[in-house]
Scaffold this motif. Structure first.
Motif, PDB file in Angstrom:
ATOM      1  N   ASP A 219       0.831  -1.210   0.000  1.00  0.00           N
ATOM      2  CA  ASP A 219       0.000   0.000   0.000  1.00  0.00           C
ATOM      3  C   ASP A 219       0.865   1.259   0.000  1.00  0.00           C
ATOM      4  O   ASP A 219       0.565   2.236  -0.698  1.00  0.00           O
ATOM      5  CB  ASP A 219      -0.925   0.007   1.220  1.00  0.00           C
ATOM      6  N   GLU A 222       2.314   1.777  -3.457  1.00  0.00           N
ATOM      7  CA  GLU A 222       1.310   2.271  -4.403  1.00  0.00           C
ATOM      8  C   GLU A 222       0.966   3.724  -4.119  1.00  0.00           C
ATOM      9  O   GLU A 222       0.803   4.526  -5.041  1.00  0.00           O
ATOM     10  CB  GLU A 222       0.062   1.395  -4.342  1.00  0.00           C
ATOM     11  N   ARG A 223       0.882   4.080  -2.840  1.00  0.00           N
ATOM     12  CA  ARG A 223       0.586   5.477  -2.484  1.00  0.00           C
ATOM     13  C   ARG A 223       1.686   6.404  -2.987  1.00  0.00           C
ATOM     14  O   ARG A 223       1.407   7.471  -3.559  1.00  0.00           O
ATOM     15  CB  ARG A 223       0.426   5.599  -0.969  1.00  0.00           C
ATOM     16  N   ARG A 248      -6.407   4.705 -10.739  1.00  0.00           N
ATOM     17  CA  ARG A 248      -5.945   3.602  -9.891  1.00  0.00           C
ATOM     18  C   ARG A 248      -6.857   2.393 -10.055  1.00  0.00           C
ATOM     19  O   ARG A 248      -8.058   2.527 -10.280  1.00  0.00           O
ATOM     20  CB  ARG A 248      -5.942   4.012  -8.416  1.00  0.00           C
ATOM     21  N   SER A 249      -6.260   1.230  -9.917  1.00  0.00           N
ATOM     22  CA  SER A 249      -7.008  -0.040  -9.909  1.00  0.00           C
ATOM     23  C   SER A 249      -7.933  -0.160 -11.116  1.00  0.00           C
ATOM     24  O   SER A 249      -9.148  -0.293 -10.978  1.00  0.00           O
ATOM     25  CB  SER A 249      -7.820  -0.179  -8.611  1.00  0.00           C
ATOM     26  N   ARG A 251      -9.799  -1.969 -14.043  1.00  0.00           N
ATOM     27  CA  ARG A 251     -10.271  -3.328 -14.291  1.00  0.00           C
ATOM     28  C   ARG A 251     -11.111  -3.350 -15.562  1.00  0.00           C
ATOM     29  O   ARG A 251     -12.046  -2.544 -15.706  1.00  0.00           O
ATOM     30  CB  ARG A 251     -11.097  -3.828 -13.101  1.00  0.00           C
ATOM     31  N   GLU A 266      -6.191  -6.609 -13.108  1.00  0.00           N
ATOM     32  CA  GLU A 266      -6.322  -5.329 -12.407  1.00  0.00           C
ATOM     33  C   GLU A 266      -4.975  -4.630 -12.494  1.00  0.00           C
ATOM     34  O   GLU A 266      -3.937  -5.214 -12.180  1.00  0.00           O
ATOM     35  CB  GLU A 266      -6.730  -5.531 -10.948  1.00  0.00           C
ATOM     36  N   ASP A 268      -2.478  -1.360 -11.579  1.00  0.00           N
ATOM     37  CA  ASP A 268      -2.324  -0.534 -10.383  1.00  0.00           C
ATOM     38  C   ASP A 268      -2.527   0.956 -10.622  1.00  0.00           C
ATOM     39  O   ASP A 268      -3.403   1.581 -10.020  1.00  0.00           O
ATOM     40  CB  ASP A 268      -0.944  -0.778  -9.756  1.00  0.00           C
ATOM     41  N   ILE A 322     -12.619   1.803 -12.038  1.00  0.00           N
ATOM     42  CA  ILE A 322     -11.459   2.368 -11.360  1.00  0.00           C
ATOM     43  C   ILE A 322     -11.774   2.524  -9.881  1.00  0.00           C
ATOM     44  O   ILE A 322     -12.925   2.399  -9.454  1.00  0.00           O
ATOM     45  CB  ILE A 322     -11.060   3.737 -11.959  1.00  0.00           C
ATOM     46  N   GLU A 323     -10.730   2.784  -9.093  1.00  0.00           N
ATOM     47  CA  GLU A 323     -10.914   2.940  -7.658  1.00  0.00           C
ATOM     48  C   GLU A 323     -11.897   4.075  -7.370  1.00  0.00           C
ATOM     49  O   GLU A 323     -11.872   5.122  -8.001  1.00  0.00           O
ATOM     50  CB  GLU A 323      -9.571   3.239  -6.987  1.00  0.00           C
ATOM     51  N   GLY A 324     -12.743   3.832  -6.393  1.00  0.00           N
ATOM     52  CA  GLY A 324     -13.730   4.838  -6.034  1.00  0.00           C
ATOM     53  C   GLY A 324     -15.106   4.553  -6.585  1.00  0.00           C
ATOM     54  O   GLY A 324     -16.056   5.296  -6.319  1.00  0.00           O
TER      55      GLY A 324
END
Length: 439
Positions: A219, A222-223, A248-249, A251, A266, A268, A322-324
């Motif tokens: 983590d 990635e941050r 981010r992320s 898919r 997935e 990153d 995506i993330e979120g």
């Protein structure tokens, strides 16, 4: 979009590579003098190059491989300072009761769940509380307590003494009982002692703590990569105004072309450039690793994932999750540009890592060592060592032959080429930012 990607690619080319591997020894004698790991890595790569060129490897390389593998096995089998994981594997290969115990142990979690589920069906506290006080209720409560505590022999006796003998006859409880019986044998006790030396067992608190630590490291990496990419976007905006964005992320959507199979599914972190029509072109795609050594074993999966992304239709957009919880529409033509060429990565696909460089990078990957050690001839050689019998390096010739020809060892044969390709594409995100800023 092309101008922006050209700026990023120039920064990528000029960014330092902290994680490159040192060169292999220059020849057979230099490899022999450099130690067991370097000798094996040199011999494996020489074997690969010989196969690739169609000329085969010189006999001296084969002899270097077998002598280095023999030395590796002797080191691993040493009573003091040896490798308990390998010693446990050797013991398992040579003792039928240990093999049976290991096989039963692999399914013991499922067997425990099955027995407890069957016991709950008749003796769950929610059921027994509704029964009137008396011997029947006490007997069921005892059954539940025995199953819950894993007292399989006592549970078996209690079940056979009552009306629920069918559970005792079931294969799940019988396998658990057999495992407990085998556990008392000397060979299995030695096997368990070796297993205890190699680290925390699966499901243990120590293993869980190790997993949490690894997850935190991932983590954090990635941050740091996302923060660096955000800076890149701002620098890029200052030079070539446009609608750049960090995702981010990523898919692929359901129904995306190609088979998911064992392909990476997935991704990153990415930088995209959004067009007025709402679709976006991929400028930079990054896979984040907490350590340099973690990338090589994942390369085949990543490579298959890129091949799948490249099956996109050029004239279509694809809504990637995506993330979120949102989506981003990526242009099919941009995805098609991810097609790997001759096993290499596209230039705008990178690995990002924030770990400090290793003082002495391993020339031979841990996975490759494990594969070579697990070969039947390696185990047979180790068993002879354990018995004190005479050994000959030539007994390891089948491992060399398998290395060159067997599909199961293909990743090991290509281990040096893969590691160098991966590490050439690996950089610290801060170095990329500095390279772009200083261009």
């Amino acid at each position: 979009m092309q101008a922006a990607q050209a700026l990023l690619l120039a920064a990528l080319r000029n960014a330092p590579r902290r994680y490159r591997l040192p060169p292999l020894p220059a020849g057979v004698e230099a490899a022999r003098a450099a130690g067991v790991e370097a000798a094996l890595a040199f011999a494996i790569e020489a074997g690969r190059l010989g196969q690739h060129g169609g000329r085969g490897a010189p006999e001296a390389v084969r002899d270097l491989f077998t002598s280095a593998l023999a030395a590796f096995i002797r080191e691993a089998m040493a009573p003091q300072g040896g490798d308990p994981s390998f010693q446990a594997l050797v013991l398992q290969a040579g003792a039928a009761e240990v093999r049976e115990f290991a096989q039963l142990s692999a399914g013991s979690a499922a067997d425990r769940r099955a027995v407890r589920s069957m016991t709950d069906a008749i003796a769950h506290p929610g059921k027994t509380r509704r029964l009137p006080p008396g011997s029947a209720r006490v007997a069921l409560e005892r059954l539940h307590a025995l199953a819950d505590s894993g007292a399989w022999a006592e549970l078996d006796d209690a079940l056979r003494a009552g009306p629920h003998e069918a559970i005792a006859r079931g294969p799940a409880l019988q396998r658990l009982l057999r495992g407990e019986a085998l556990r008392q044998g000397e060979a299995v006790r030695r096997y368990l002692a070796l297993c205890a030396q190699r680290g925390p067992g699966a499901g243990s608190p120590a293993a869980a703590a190790r997993g949490r630590s690894a997850a935190r490291a991932g983590d954090d990496a990635e941050r740091a990569t996302v923060e660096a990419f955000e800076i890149l976007v701002r620098l890029l905006q200052a030079r070539l105004p446009g609608a750049y964005r960090v995702l981010r992320s990523l898919r692929p959507p359901s129904g995306f072309p190609g088979e998911r199979g064992k392909a990476k599914d997935e991704w990153d972190v990415a930088i995209v450039c959004e067009a007025a029509a709402g679709s976006a072109d991929l400028l930079l795609l990054a896979e984040v690793k907490a350590s340099p050594a973690a990338a090589s074993s994942d390369f085949a999966r990543l490579h298959r994932g890129l091949q799948r992304l490249a099956q996109a239709e050029a004239g279509r957009d694809y809504a990637f999750a995506i993330e979120g919880g949102g989506t981003a529409r990526l242009a099919g033509a941009s995805l098609r540009a991810l097609q790997p060429a001759a096993g290499a990565l596209p230039e705008h696909v990178v690995y990002c890592c924030t770990a400090p460089p290793e003082p002495r990078p391993q020339l031979l990957a841990a996975a490759s060592k494990a594969m070579l050690a697990a070969e039947p001839a390696s185990l047979a050689y180790a068993q002879r060592l354990a018995r004190g019998a005479a050994t000959d390096d030539e007994e390891l010739r089948p491992v060399w032959d398998a290395l060159l020809h067997a599909p199961r060892l293909r990743a090991t044969l290509h281990q040096d080429a893969t590691a160098r390709l991966v590490r050439e594409a690996m950089l610290h995100p801060a170095d990329l930012v500095a390279s772009f800023a200083g261009a």
